[in-house]
Design an enzyme around this catalytic site. Sequence first.
Site, PDB file in Angstrom:
ATOM      1  N   HIS A 162       0.836  -1.209   0.000  1.00 23.59           N
ATOM      2  CA  HIS A 162       0.000   0.000   0.000  1.00 23.59           C
ATOM      3  C   HIS A 162       0.869   1.258   0.000  1.00 23.59           C
ATOM      4  O   HIS A 162       1.246   1.766   1.041  1.00 23.59           O
ATOM      5  CB  HIS A 162      -0.917   0.002   1.223  1.00 23.59           C
ATOM      6  CG  HIS A 162      -1.952   1.079   1.203  1.00 23.59           C
ATOM      7  ND1 HIS A 162      -3.139   0.963   1.877  1.00 23.59           N
ATOM      8  CD2 HIS A 162      -1.984   2.297   0.609  1.00 23.59           C
ATOM      9  CE1 HIS A 162      -3.862   2.059   1.690  1.00 23.59           C
ATOM     10  NE2 HIS A 162      -3.169   2.887   0.924  1.00 23.59           N
TER      11      HIS A 162
ATOM     12  N   HIS B 286       1.710   5.092  -2.469  1.00 28.68           N
ATOM     13  CA  HIS B 286       1.289   6.003  -3.533  1.00 28.68           C
ATOM     14  C   HIS B 286       2.534   6.563  -4.209  1.00 28.68           C
ATOM     15  O   HIS B 286       3.373   7.180  -3.551  1.00 28.68           O
ATOM     16  CB  HIS B 286       0.453   7.146  -2.957  1.00 28.68           C
ATOM     17  CG  HIS B 286      -0.782   6.675  -2.250  1.00 28.68           C
ATOM     18  ND1 HIS B 286      -2.016   6.604  -2.864  1.00 28.68           N
ATOM     19  CD2 HIS B 286      -0.969   6.222  -0.984  1.00 28.68           C
ATOM     20  CE1 HIS B 286      -2.908   6.136  -1.999  1.00 28.68           C
ATOM     21  NE2 HIS B 286      -2.290   5.892  -0.856  1.00 28.68           N
TER      22      HIS B 286
ATOM     23  N   ARG C  97       2.172   8.447  -7.169  1.00 23.24           N
ATOM     24  CA  ARG C  97       1.691   9.724  -7.730  1.00 23.24           C
ATOM     25  C   ARG C  97       1.870   9.872  -9.240  1.00 23.24           C
ATOM     26  O   ARG C  97       1.216  10.719  -9.844  1.00 23.24           O
ATOM     27  CB  ARG C  97       2.358  10.914  -7.038  1.00 23.24           C
ATOM     28  CG  ARG C  97       2.230  10.939  -5.526  1.00 23.24           C
ATOM     29  CD  ARG C  97       0.799  10.976  -5.059  1.00 23.24           C
ATOM     30  NE  ARG C  97       0.681  11.214  -3.613  1.00 23.24           N
ATOM     31  CZ  ARG C  97      -0.407  10.916  -2.916  1.00 23.24           C
ATOM     32  NH1 ARG C  97      -1.455  10.373  -3.511  1.00 23.24           N
ATOM     33  NH2 ARG C  97      -0.454  11.165  -1.615  1.00 23.24           N
TER      34      ARG C  97
ATOM     35  N   ASP D 119      -8.788   2.952  -3.715  1.00 25.94           N
ATOM     36  CA  ASP D 119      -8.212   3.458  -2.466  1.00 25.94           C
ATOM     37  C   ASP D 119      -8.276   4.971  -2.366  1.00 25.94           C
ATOM     38  O   ASP D 119      -7.989   5.681  -3.323  1.00 25.94           O
ATOM     39  CB  ASP D 119      -6.755   3.033  -2.327  1.00 25.94           C
ATOM     40  CG  ASP D 119      -6.159   3.569  -1.037  1.00 25.94           C
ATOM     41  OD1 ASP D 119      -6.657   3.188   0.027  1.00 25.94           O
ATOM     42  OD2 ASP D 119      -5.230   4.379  -1.106  1.00 25.94           O
TER      43      ASP D 119
ATOM     44  N   HIS E 235     -10.371   0.778   0.845  1.00 24.15           N
ATOM     45  CA  HIS E 235     -10.381   1.901   1.786  1.00 24.15           C
ATOM     46  C   HIS E 235     -11.825   1.995   2.260  1.00 24.15           C
ATOM     47  O   HIS E 235     -12.721   2.268   1.472  1.00 24.15           O
ATOM     48  CB  HIS E 235      -9.962   3.183   1.058  1.00 24.15           C
ATOM     49  CG  HIS E 235     -10.135   4.428   1.856  1.00 24.15           C
ATOM     50  ND1 HIS E 235      -9.075   5.144   2.352  1.00 24.15           N
ATOM     51  CD2 HIS E 235     -11.250   5.108   2.241  1.00 24.15           C
ATOM     52  CE1 HIS E 235      -9.517   6.202   3.009  1.00 24.15           C
ATOM     53  NE2 HIS E 235     -10.837   6.208   2.941  1.00 24.15           N
TER      54      HIS E 235
ATOM     55  N   ASP F 205       1.102   2.851   3.711  1.00 24.18           N
ATOM     56  CA  ASP F 205       0.251   3.887   3.110  1.00 24.18           C
ATOM     57  C   ASP F 205       1.073   5.146   2.835  1.00 24.18           C
ATOM     58  O   ASP F 205       0.643   6.272   3.104  1.00 24.18           O
ATOM     59  CB  ASP F 205      -0.954   4.198   4.001  1.00 24.18           C
ATOM     60  CG  ASP F 205      -2.001   5.068   3.288  1.00 24.18           C
ATOM     61  OD1 ASP F 205      -1.900   5.260   2.066  1.00 24.18           O
ATOM     62  OD2 ASP F 205      -2.926   5.573   3.979  1.00 24.18           O
TER      63      ASP F 205
ATOM     64  N   HIS G 247       3.171  14.349  -0.298  1.00 26.94           N
ATOM     65  CA  HIS G 247       2.576  15.598  -0.786  1.00 26.94           C
ATOM     66  C   HIS G 247       3.648  16.675  -0.784  1.00 26.94           C
ATOM     67  O   HIS G 247       4.653  16.580  -0.073  1.00 26.94           O
ATOM     68  CB  HIS G 247       1.412  16.029   0.104  1.00 26.94           C
ATOM     69  CG  HIS G 247       0.234  15.118   0.055  1.00 26.94           C
ATOM     70  ND1 HIS G 247      -0.565  14.996  -1.057  1.00 26.94           N
ATOM     71  CD2 HIS G 247      -0.279  14.265   0.980  1.00 26.94           C
ATOM     72  CE1 HIS G 247      -1.530  14.117  -0.811  1.00 26.94           C
ATOM     73  NE2 HIS G 247      -1.379  13.653   0.418  1.00 26.94           N
TER      74      HIS G 247
ATOM     75  N   GLY H 277      -2.563  12.422   4.358  1.00 26.86           N
ATOM     76  CA  GLY H 277      -1.488  11.495   4.030  1.00 26.86           C
ATOM     77  C   GLY H 277      -0.125  11.889   4.567  1.00 26.86           C
ATOM     78  O   GLY H 277       0.195  13.075   4.682  1.00 26.86           O
TER      79      GLY H 277
END
Length: 427
Positions: free
Chosen positions: A59, A61, A63, A151, A178, A304, A308, A323
């Site tokens: 899990h 990200h 992007r 998710d 999610h 997770d 950002h 996040g």
Amino acid sequence: MKTLLKNAKQLLSADNMEACEILINGSLIEKVDTKITEEADEIIDLEGKLVLPGFIDVHIHLREPGGEHKETIVTGTEAAARGGYTTVCAMPNTNPVPDSKEALKGILDKIETDAVVRVLPYAAITKGLKGEERTNIKDLSEIGAFAFTDDGVGIQTADQMLCAMKEAAASGKAIVAHCEDNSIVYGGVVHDGEVSTRLNLPGIPSISESVQIARDVLLAEKAGCHYHVCHVSTKESVRVIRDAKNAGINVTAEVTPHHLLMNEEDILADDANYKMNPPLRSIEDQNALLEGLSDGTIDFIATDHAPHAVDEKAQGFLKAPFGIVGLETAFPLLYTNLVKTGKITLHQLVEWMTTKPAEVFNLPYGILEEGSVADITVVDLEKEAVIDRRTFYSKGKNTPFQDWNVQGIPVLTIAEGMVAYKEDIHG
């Protein structure tokens, strides 16, 4: 190309360690023994450090495409390698969303050229992650979707989820969820509890998560589907999952390092580096998560990792995106705060970061055996460090763990026989 890892230790059950040397031939482990005398093209002296199977995170990200100012496949996988991860599974909240064969193929091609560790991409359950029109799960499975998820967004209608589960089951794929009922989120940005009152912020009730899990486990039973729950955060969710497992339903679950190590009381001010979804909840929830992990209700740990941009997270709880990042800090944080304090064993932690996720998703990784893929993480259990976001390989600097003292640092990561990350292991 043969590489010999000399003078290492490997972990046996019950946290016993023994001398270990590993001979890598190409992308595979050729030999594991206490002493290896064969010739090798390269010899790396590990000076007593611990060799482990490469970590697996189902899990994260990345992007890319569409959010390259937050993270790219290059920076995200470099961060993964620094954290000891050799397999990561990338969520589909990109632009474009991998909701068609063309979009998923584009991501797979980019992974092939840019990734420094193995990336297994998810595909979306619904077009554009909008919860309306389902994707073609059969077609996406055939070209390489790891599993299916929207998710970041809960599937709001039971009919949509049931149909998706039936289609995923027919393709031998998992539905990964999610869990969040939008009708009872009420625009919350923190847990609905002590912190929401103290900071005068709208709260996210625990029931918004657990009620959707309760619905979904019954749908999964009906559909005969493997149903996996993302980032469990509440004691009620743990109870529902435990009951479902006891009933023989094929449900699995993950928990994040931040939900294990923090709770709402750690949020002292309007600092969005503590803003994640699900939010940090009560200390009772935190204790229930560790108990659920220890008794097998929760199957393993996933970060997770959600990078950002700095200016995005500087906006405060009401405006900043949800996040935090986690790939580069997970093992040292968990080792320091759970293993060193006696709450869990090192053997448990390693299983929850390697063999357990591999078993749940039928992956041929997470093992150190002759003939297996040479995914290896070397950890210096004695090495100490202070978490410093300025040193992160990830573009994301959004962590609530800044300045935490940690021990147990990954110093060498080998993915499919190739060095993906190497610190000065002789330092």
